[in-house]
Design a protein around this motif. Structure first.
Motif, PDB file in Angstrom:
ATOM      1  N   MET A  72      -6.758  -2.643  -9.184  1.00  0.00           N
ATOM      2  CA  MET A  72      -7.533  -2.315  -8.107  1.00  0.00           C
ATOM      3  C   MET A  72      -7.719  -3.256  -7.047  1.00  0.00           C
ATOM      4  SD  MET A  72      -7.984   1.174  -8.686  1.00  0.00           S
ATOM      5  CE  MET A  72      -9.347   1.446  -7.929  1.00  0.00           C
ATOM      6  N   THR A  73      -7.600  -4.456  -7.601  1.00  0.00           N
ATOM      7  CA  THR A  73      -8.085  -5.577  -6.383  1.00  0.00           C
ATOM      8  C   THR A  73      -6.914  -6.309  -5.998  1.00  0.00           C
ATOM      9  OG1 THR A  73      -8.858  -6.733  -8.403  1.00  0.00           O
ATOM     10  CG2 THR A  73     -10.502  -5.447  -7.044  1.00  0.00           C
ATOM     11  N   GLU A  74      -6.843  -7.582  -6.793  1.00  0.00           N
ATOM     12  CA  GLU A  74      -5.546  -8.340  -6.306  1.00  0.00           C
ATOM     13  C   GLU A  74      -4.255  -7.833  -6.711  1.00  0.00           C
ATOM     14  OE1 GLU A  74      -8.113  -8.983  -8.685  1.00  0.00           O
ATOM     15  OE2 GLU A  74      -7.147 -10.223 -10.431  1.00  0.00           O
ATOM     16  N   GLY A  75      -4.229  -6.936  -7.586  1.00  0.00           N
ATOM     17  CA  GLY A  75      -3.013  -6.304  -7.701  1.00  0.00           C
ATOM     18  C   GLY A  75      -2.666  -5.341  -6.675  1.00  0.00           C
ATOM     19  N   THR A  76      -3.429  -4.603  -5.967  1.00  0.00           N
ATOM     20  CA  THR A  76      -2.878  -3.894  -4.709  1.00  0.00           C
ATOM     21  C   THR A  76      -2.586  -4.809  -3.585  1.00  0.00           C
ATOM     22  OG1 THR A  76      -4.432  -2.093  -5.460  1.00  0.00           O
ATOM     23  CG2 THR A  76      -4.178  -2.465  -2.975  1.00  0.00           C
ATOM     24  N   ASP A  77      -3.426  -6.011  -3.367  1.00  0.00           N
ATOM     25  CA  ASP A  77      -3.040  -6.937  -2.505  1.00  0.00           C
ATOM     26  C   ASP A  77      -1.915  -7.390  -2.682  1.00  0.00           C
ATOM     27  OD1 ASP A  77      -5.740  -6.831  -1.575  1.00  0.00           O
ATOM     28  OD2 ASP A  77      -6.247  -8.422  -2.585  1.00  0.00           O
ATOM     29  N   ARG A  78      -1.110  -7.721  -3.912  1.00  0.00           N
ATOM     30  CA  ARG A  78      -0.018  -8.287  -4.112  1.00  0.00           C
ATOM     31  C   ARG A  78       1.147  -7.240  -3.997  1.00  0.00           C
ATOM     32  NH1 ARG A  78       3.360 -11.719  -2.901  1.00  0.00           N
ATOM     33  NH2 ARG A  78       5.094 -12.373  -4.479  1.00  0.00           N
ATOM     34  N   VAL A  79       0.816  -6.005  -4.108  1.00  0.00           N
ATOM     35  CA  VAL A  79       1.943  -5.037  -3.968  1.00  0.00           C
ATOM     36  C   VAL A  79       2.260  -4.657  -2.619  1.00  0.00           C
ATOM     37  CG1 VAL A  79       2.450  -2.434  -4.160  1.00  0.00           C
ATOM     38  CG2 VAL A  79       1.532  -3.765  -6.276  1.00  0.00           C
ATOM     39  N   ILE A  80       1.073  -4.813  -1.791  1.00  0.00           N
ATOM     40  CA  ILE A  80       1.418  -4.799  -0.257  1.00  0.00           C
ATOM     41  C   ILE A  80       1.956  -5.758   0.396  1.00  0.00           C
ATOM     42  CG2 ILE A  80      -0.018  -4.634   1.959  1.00  0.00           C
ATOM     43  CD1 ILE A  80      -2.240  -3.010   0.311  1.00  0.00           C
ATOM     44  N   SER A  81       1.827  -6.856  -0.180  1.00  0.00           N
ATOM     45  CA  SER A  81       2.569  -8.339   0.141  1.00  0.00           C
ATOM     46  C   SER A  81       4.114  -7.997  -0.279  1.00  0.00           C
ATOM     47  CB  SER A  81       2.061  -9.325  -0.511  1.00  0.00           C
ATOM     48  OG  SER A  81       0.589  -9.683  -0.028  1.00  0.00           O
ATOM     49  N   LEU A  82       4.327  -7.397  -1.301  1.00  0.00           N
ATOM     50  CA  LEU A  82       5.715  -7.303  -1.746  1.00  0.00           C
ATOM     51  C   LEU A  82       6.399  -6.297  -0.793  1.00  0.00           C
ATOM     52  CD1 LEU A  82       5.603  -7.255  -5.651  1.00  0.00           C
ATOM     53  CD2 LEU A  82       6.319  -9.019  -4.141  1.00  0.00           C
ATOM     54  N   LEU A  83       5.656  -4.949  -0.522  1.00  0.00           N
ATOM     55  CA  LEU A  83       6.479  -4.118   0.546  1.00  0.00           C
ATOM     56  C   LEU A  83       6.512  -4.414   1.785  1.00  0.00           C
ATOM     57  CD1 LEU A  83       3.909  -1.059  -0.336  1.00  0.00           C
ATOM     58  CD2 LEU A  83       6.413  -1.361  -0.842  1.00  0.00           C
ATOM     59  N   LYS A  84       5.724  -5.618   2.354  1.00  0.00           N
ATOM     60  CA  LYS A  84       5.784  -6.022   3.418  1.00  0.00           C
ATOM     61  C   LYS A  84       6.879  -7.062   3.681  1.00  0.00           C
ATOM     62  CE  LYS A  84       1.938  -7.187   5.641  1.00  0.00           C
ATOM     63  NZ  LYS A  84       0.574  -7.923   5.871  1.00  0.00           N
ATOM     64  N   ASP A  85       6.989  -7.705   2.633  1.00  0.00           N
ATOM     65  CA  ASP A  85       8.207  -8.764   2.413  1.00  0.00           C
ATOM     66  C   ASP A  85       9.532  -8.087   2.500  1.00  0.00           C
ATOM     67  OD1 ASP A  85       6.382 -10.822   2.325  1.00  0.00           O
ATOM     68  OD2 ASP A  85       6.413 -10.983   0.185  1.00  0.00           O
ATOM     69  N   SER A  86       9.454  -7.010   1.897  1.00  0.00           N
ATOM     70  CA  SER A  86      11.050  -6.100   1.624  1.00  0.00           C
ATOM     71  C   SER A  86      11.378  -5.186   3.061  1.00  0.00           C
ATOM     72  CB  SER A  86      10.857  -5.123   0.646  1.00  0.00           C
ATOM     73  OG  SER A  86       9.951  -4.326   0.737  1.00  0.00           O
ATOM     74  N   GLY A  87      10.113  -5.404   3.923  1.00  0.00           N
ATOM     75  CA  GLY A  87      10.452  -4.480   5.279  1.00  0.00           C
ATOM     76  C   GLY A  87      10.077  -3.021   4.700  1.00  0.00           C
ATOM     77  N   ALA A  88       9.459  -2.634   3.873  1.00  0.00           N
ATOM     78  CA  ALA A  88       9.274  -1.157   3.468  1.00  0.00           C
ATOM     79  C   ALA A  88       7.855  -0.718   3.771  1.00  0.00           C
ATOM     80  CB  ALA A  88       9.072  -0.934   1.846  1.00  0.00           C
ATOM     81  N   LEU A  89       6.957  -1.722   4.451  1.00  0.00           N
ATOM     82  CA  LEU A  89       5.501  -1.353   4.675  1.00  0.00           C
ATOM     83  C   LEU A  89       5.655  -0.988   6.067  1.00  0.00           C
ATOM     84  CD1 LEU A  89       2.458  -1.128   4.041  1.00  0.00           C
ATOM     85  CD2 LEU A  89       2.298  -3.707   5.010  1.00  0.00           C
ATOM     86  N   VAL A  90       5.286   0.386   6.450  1.00  0.00           N
ATOM     87  CA  VAL A  90       5.221   0.604   7.831  1.00  0.00           C
ATOM     88  C   VAL A  90       3.673   0.784   8.653  1.00  0.00           C
ATOM     89  CG1 VAL A  90       5.491   2.788   9.325  1.00  0.00           C
ATOM     90  CG2 VAL A  90       7.268   2.256   7.471  1.00  0.00           C
ATOM     91  N   LEU A  91       2.939   0.922   7.848  1.00  0.00           N
ATOM     92  CA  LEU A  91       1.408   0.913   8.170  1.00  0.00           C
ATOM     93  C   LEU A  91       0.608   0.976   7.167  1.00  0.00           C
ATOM     94  CD1 LEU A  91      -0.264   1.446  10.870  1.00  0.00           C
ATOM     95  CD2 LEU A  91      -0.350   3.728  10.250  1.00  0.00           C
ATOM     96  N   GLU A  92      -0.491   0.154   7.389  1.00  0.00           N
ATOM     97  CA  GLU A  92      -1.655   0.302   6.260  1.00  0.00           C
ATOM     98  C   GLU A  92      -2.928   0.498   7.199  1.00  0.00           C
ATOM     99  OE1 GLU A  92      -4.643  -2.931   3.738  1.00  0.00           O
ATOM    100  OE2 GLU A  92      -2.644  -3.723   4.730  1.00  0.00           O
ATOM    101  N   GLU A  93      -3.779   1.530   6.387  1.00  0.00           N
ATOM    102  CA  GLU A  93      -4.982   1.891   7.176  1.00  0.00           C
ATOM    103  C   GLU A  93      -6.134   2.186   5.951  1.00  0.00           C
ATOM    104  OE1 GLU A  93      -4.301   5.893   8.816  1.00  0.00           O
ATOM    105  OE2 GLU A  93      -3.759   6.481   6.483  1.00  0.00           O
ATOM    106  N   ARG A  94      -7.337   2.113   6.443  1.00  0.00           N
ATOM    107  CA  ARG A  94      -8.451   2.137   5.595  1.00  0.00           C
ATOM    108  C   ARG A  94      -8.880   3.602   5.399  1.00  0.00           C
ATOM    109  NH1 ARG A  94     -14.047   2.337   6.659  1.00  0.00           N
ATOM    110  NH2 ARG A  94     -15.244   1.504   5.093  1.00  0.00           N
ATOM    111  N   CYS A  95      -8.833   4.198   4.188  1.00  0.00           N
ATOM    112  CA  CYS A  95      -9.168   5.545   3.840  1.00  0.00           C
ATOM    113  C   CYS A  95     -10.411   5.773   3.037  1.00  0.00           C
ATOM    114  CB  CYS A  95      -8.011   6.019   3.060  1.00  0.00           C
ATOM    115  SG  CYS A  95      -8.041   7.610   2.591  1.00  0.00           S
ATOM    116  N   VAL A  96     -11.299   6.428   3.528  1.00  0.00           N
ATOM    117  CA  VAL A  96     -12.579   6.904   2.876  1.00  0.00           C
ATOM    118  C   VAL A  96     -12.312   8.384   2.330  1.00  0.00           C
ATOM    119  CG1 VAL A  96     -15.113   7.272   3.064  1.00  0.00           C
ATOM    120  CG2 VAL A  96     -13.954   5.377   4.693  1.00  0.00           C
ATOM    121  N   HIS A  97     -12.489   8.269   1.085  1.00  0.00           N
ATOM    122  CA  HIS A  97     -12.219   9.674   0.377  1.00  0.00           C
ATOM    123  C   HIS A  97     -12.930   9.653  -1.102  1.00  0.00           C
ATOM    124  CE1 HIS A  97      -9.034   7.967  -2.721  1.00  0.00           C
ATOM    125  NE2 HIS A  97      -9.181   6.990  -1.751  1.00  0.00           N
ATOM    126  N   SER A  98     -13.016  10.719  -1.645  1.00  0.00           N
ATOM    127  CA  SER A  98     -13.378  11.009  -2.872  1.00  0.00           C
ATOM    128  C   SER A  98     -12.650  10.489  -3.944  1.00  0.00           C
ATOM    129  CB  SER A  98     -13.723  12.325  -3.043  1.00  0.00           C
ATOM    130  OG  SER A  98     -14.394  12.784  -4.384  1.00  0.00           O
TER     131      SER A  98
END
Length: 829
Positions: free
Chosen positions: A434-460
């Protein structure tokens, strides 16, 4: 009759006047029929009036004046009020009232089954609202001539008690028996405090004979419910995703979740390159390098991806980005929203139906040598995202259904602490998802060129209701109840149940529909052990009617601690081994999981309502030997031993109301209750939820005994607050509400004082008048009293309380009484 006495007094006074003018001075001493002790004014309780001297004007008219006289005080405050309330409870035998009414003869019985409060803290205003509301209903039924069946209980197991009992020590270095001992001691102290408060509030019950879910007899009855459901195939073990609390390190059921509407997630849009195009798409020119665009609010689940799902009947488009010419596959109806979100034009260059995507294969964005298929699924929606759903069977209920259908792998890369395991790879291992693991996965997606957009989502998002921290979905081997097969029967049973308010029925049905299965196993020590054994070599579970019946018998005799205390040979004796047709006891080890506390309390009907379960040769009276003799007799002569009412807060629509319904329908094919009364919560006078941090918590003990800045109101004011409140909406409490209740009590006291004063010296055995011999006005007043009584009683129960309280005190009733008296006087003349 009062008017008649006034007439007699007038005539006597006239005669006396005539005689006094003639020098007579004779006083008519018999102008009224009551004793002379009533003729000297009202005794306030603070002192007696001084007798008039003979020959004085006061003595001359004294015997012609009829005034009420009573020792009932007009007002009591402070310590005098508190002492008087306790004195009344003691002298009037409040403690014996329940036993007395159980022993008297009555044609009908009324059973209100007590939903057990949780034994993890001090009594609070929510307890007061609930317990007093139940007591009002019970006393109302008692006044109707019914015999009341009400056994108070407590829910004693579960993680909150375990955590509070252990405090900062945690479970480190403690055996299960040591943990259980500390938890039991904590629960017993909480029960003692709550019980003392309930008694002080005047709740009618036999407080020496209560049920507690850690009692051995109760646990035995619970295991029989478990065994019956298991024998019908309704309880099973499986490996599937469940709500898992890393903060509690245990599986949770839906009823143990709180949804935080302000939870913030890091949502992402990521691409899965198509390495094998669907046949229809491959036949089109210019579509050689297309990537599937997905959206997720849980990026940490991307490493566990096994497929990308589409809606078979939807329309999909391959679009070209205007800024970098990349080709993306998205749902056609989502293209416009995505273009606005990405800030670029999306030009459609090809359209396909969902079914034409079959056969497509994607490259996993973070695992180079892994490929995942495009698969159809009915859970895909078009409300948000791209219309294509990233599917991780280990971390989603719908995802798991897809995996079951298409035989996908359900790999769990998350451990009990909510951290990535070695299966996730060296880059992610030991990181909290939920914390540093999420950060690292997003970094891996960015490094592979797969990340298109990141946004802040408020939800239940679901949180652990105990620790108030977010949960994850992860697969584990657990015990489940197949609620899907019980839903139809449960809904049919509810059709015969009266629910107040009726609007609560829809909420109950909605929570029932959302529960596809019920995870009933918990990885803790403080609870009722699941009576299962596992083969040491194969891991196969040993659980049947012979093993469960024997364990239930041991629990009844020794309590559930024996699960850890006794050797396996005692838990699996030779006769049980022989009936089970398995190898020696030494081949098995006992299970370590305990039952969900909602199953604990949900089986209370079996332990308290005295229904003899099918196949149970033991008499109900014997099963419930822990109850006093008057409580062990059957609720009714017929086989229907449902409670007349369950009365709890609206949070129990997804809790105790539902767990009781499911277990009872499973075993007895009927609901355990004939009616449900669903009240709302107590809130502050501003309508806010009570919170210690905000400082708006109302302590019922301070309401009664007073606090630093608050007067002592006493128990009657607390009870009246409940009685005059509309419990089907939020019930406000604070100085204003309590002062209003106190004023109402004062008005009622004055009325009672006047009535008692008029009855001073009255002996009904010698002075009562047959209604047929009464004056017309008296008969008419009795008629009005009867009508008023019927209005006050209303429909009875919780729904009639506020209206009845208002009718007792409303000025219109007084005015009507005066008007009717005048009419009656004219009629009598």
């Amino acid at each position: 009759m009062l008017l008649c006495r006034v007439s007699a007094l007038s005539q006597a006074a006239a005669k006396w006047g005539r005689r006094s003018r003639r020098g007579g001075g004779l006083l008519v001493h018999r102008a009224v029929s009551f004793s002379s002790s009533r003729r000297h004014g009202v005794n306030s309780g603070e002192g007696s009036p001084q007798p008039a001297e003979p020959g004085s004007p006061q003595a001359l008219y004294r015997d012609t004046v009829l005034l009420p006289r009573t020792e009932f005080p007009m007002k009591l405050t402070g310590q005098k009020l508190l002492d008087r309330e306790v004195q009344i409870q003691q002298e009037c035998g409040f403690a014996d009232l329940y036993s007395w009414q159980r022993e008297r003869k009555a044609k009908k019985e009324f059973c209100l089954h007590d939903g057990p409060p949780y034994a993890n803290g001090d009594p609070h205003v929510g307890h007061a609202l609930n317990k007093i509301l139940k007591d009002i209903r019970n006393r109302f039924e008692l006044l109707r001539g019914r015999q009341v069946h009400y056994v108070p209980g407590w829910d004693c197991h579960g993680l909150p008690i375990e955590l509070k009992a252990l405090g900062e020590l945690g479970t480190s270095g403690l055996s299960p028996l040591q943990i259980r001992q500390k938890a039991r001691e904590f629960a017993e102290k909480a029960i003692a405090r709550q019980k003392a408060a309930f008694q002080r509030w005047g709740v009618m019950a036999d407080w020496e004979q209560c049920y507690q879910t850690f009692d051995g007899t109760y646990e035995a009855a619970q295991l029989k419910v478990f065994q019956e459901m298991h024998s019908k195939g309704l309880i099973y073990q499986d490996y599937k995703p469940v709500f898992w609390s890393p903060s509690s390190r245990t599986a949770l059921a839906e009823a143990e979740l709180e949804y935080n509407p302000e939870h913030v997630s890091r949502a992402i849009y990521a691409t899965f390159p198509l390495v094998t195009l669907p046949p229809k798409m491959a036949s089109e020119e210019g579509l050689d390098s297309v990537s599937v665009l997905v959206w997720t609010t849980q990026p940490w689940t991307i490493p566990a991806n096994q497929a990308v799902c589409y809606m078979p009947n939807a329309q999909y488009s391959v679009v070209r980005r205007g800024d970098d010419s990349r080709l993306l596959l998205v749902a056609s109806e989502r293209a416009a929203s995505l273009a606005a979100l990405l800030g670029t034009e999306l030009q459609s260059i090809g359209s396909f139906t969902g079914s034409q995507l079959e056969g497509g294969v994607c490259q996993h964005p973070t695992i180079p040598d892994k490929q995942v298929p495009l698969l159809p699924a009915n859970h895909v929606t078009m409300g948000k995202g791209t219309g294509l759903v990233h599917t991780a069977p280990a971390h989603g209920m719908d995802d798991y259904s897809v995996a079951s259908q298409f035989k996908l792998s359900v790999e769990c890369m998350v451990d009990e602490e909510g951290k990535f395991t070695e299966l996730a790879g060296a880059d992610l291992q030991n990181l909290s998802v939920m914390t540093e693991g999420t950060d690292r996965v997003i970094s891996l997606l960015k490094d592979s060129g797969a990340l298109v957009l990141e946004e802040r989502c408020v939800h239940s998002y679901p949180y652990d209701w105990r620790t108030k921290k977010p949960v994850v979905i992860r697969p584990s081997k657990q015990w489940f109840i197949n609620t899907a097969s019980l839903k139809d029967k449960a809904k049919e049973a509810l059709q015969k149940v009266q629910i107040l308010p009726e609007s609560a029925r829809a909420s109950l049905l909605a929570t029932l529909d959302r529960r596809t299965y019920w995870c009933i196993s918990r990885q803790r020590s403080w609870g009722v052990p699941i009576p299962v054994f596992y083969h040491k070599e194969t891991g196969e579970a040993l659980l049947n009617k012979h093993t469960v019946s024997h364990i239930a018998k041991l629990f009844k005799e020794k309590g559930s601690d024996c699960w850890w205390e006794l050797p396996t040979d005692d838990l699996l004796p030779p006769e049980v081994i022989k009936k089970s047709k398995v190898g020696p006891a030494s081949d098995f080890i006992r299970g370590e999981d305990v039952l969900d506390i909602w199953f604990d309390s949900g089986a209370s009907w079996a332990a308290v309502l005295e229904e003899e379960m099918e196949g149970d040769s033991e008499e109900p009276e014997s099963r419930l030997s822990w109850l006093p003799a008057p409580l062990r007799k059957p609720l009714a002569t017929e086989s229907d031993s449902r409670a007349d009412a369950y009365v709890e807060g609206k949070d129990q629509l997804g809790g105790w109301f539902q767990s009781s319904l499911l277990t009872s329908v499973a075993v007895r094919n009927k609901a355990p209750y004939k009616s449900l009364v669903v009240h709302d919560f107590a809130v502050s006078e501003k309508g806010e939820k009570m919170s210690k941090s905000v400082g708006n918590v109302v302590d019922p003990d301070e309401v009664i005994n007073g606090g630093k800045d608050a007067p002592a109101y006493g128990a009657d004011v607390l009870r009246w607050w409940v009685a005059e409140s509309n419990v089907f909406s939020e019930v406000q409490i604070g100085p204003t509400a309590l002062n209003q209740a106190r004023d109402s009590i004062s008005k009622l006291r004055n009325t009672l004082r006047f009535l008692l004063g008029n009855l001073q010296g009255f002996d009904p055995r010698a002075q009562a008048v047959d209604p047929k011999q009464m004056h017309y006005i008296d008969q008419y007043m009795l008629h009005l009293l009867r009508e008023f009584s019927m209005k006050v009683r209303g429909g009875g129960g919780a729904s009639a309380c506020p209206a009845s309280a208002r009718r007792l005190l409303t000025p219109s009733c007084v005015q009507q009484g005066r008007a009717e008296t005048t009419k009656g006087a004219e009629l009598n003349c």
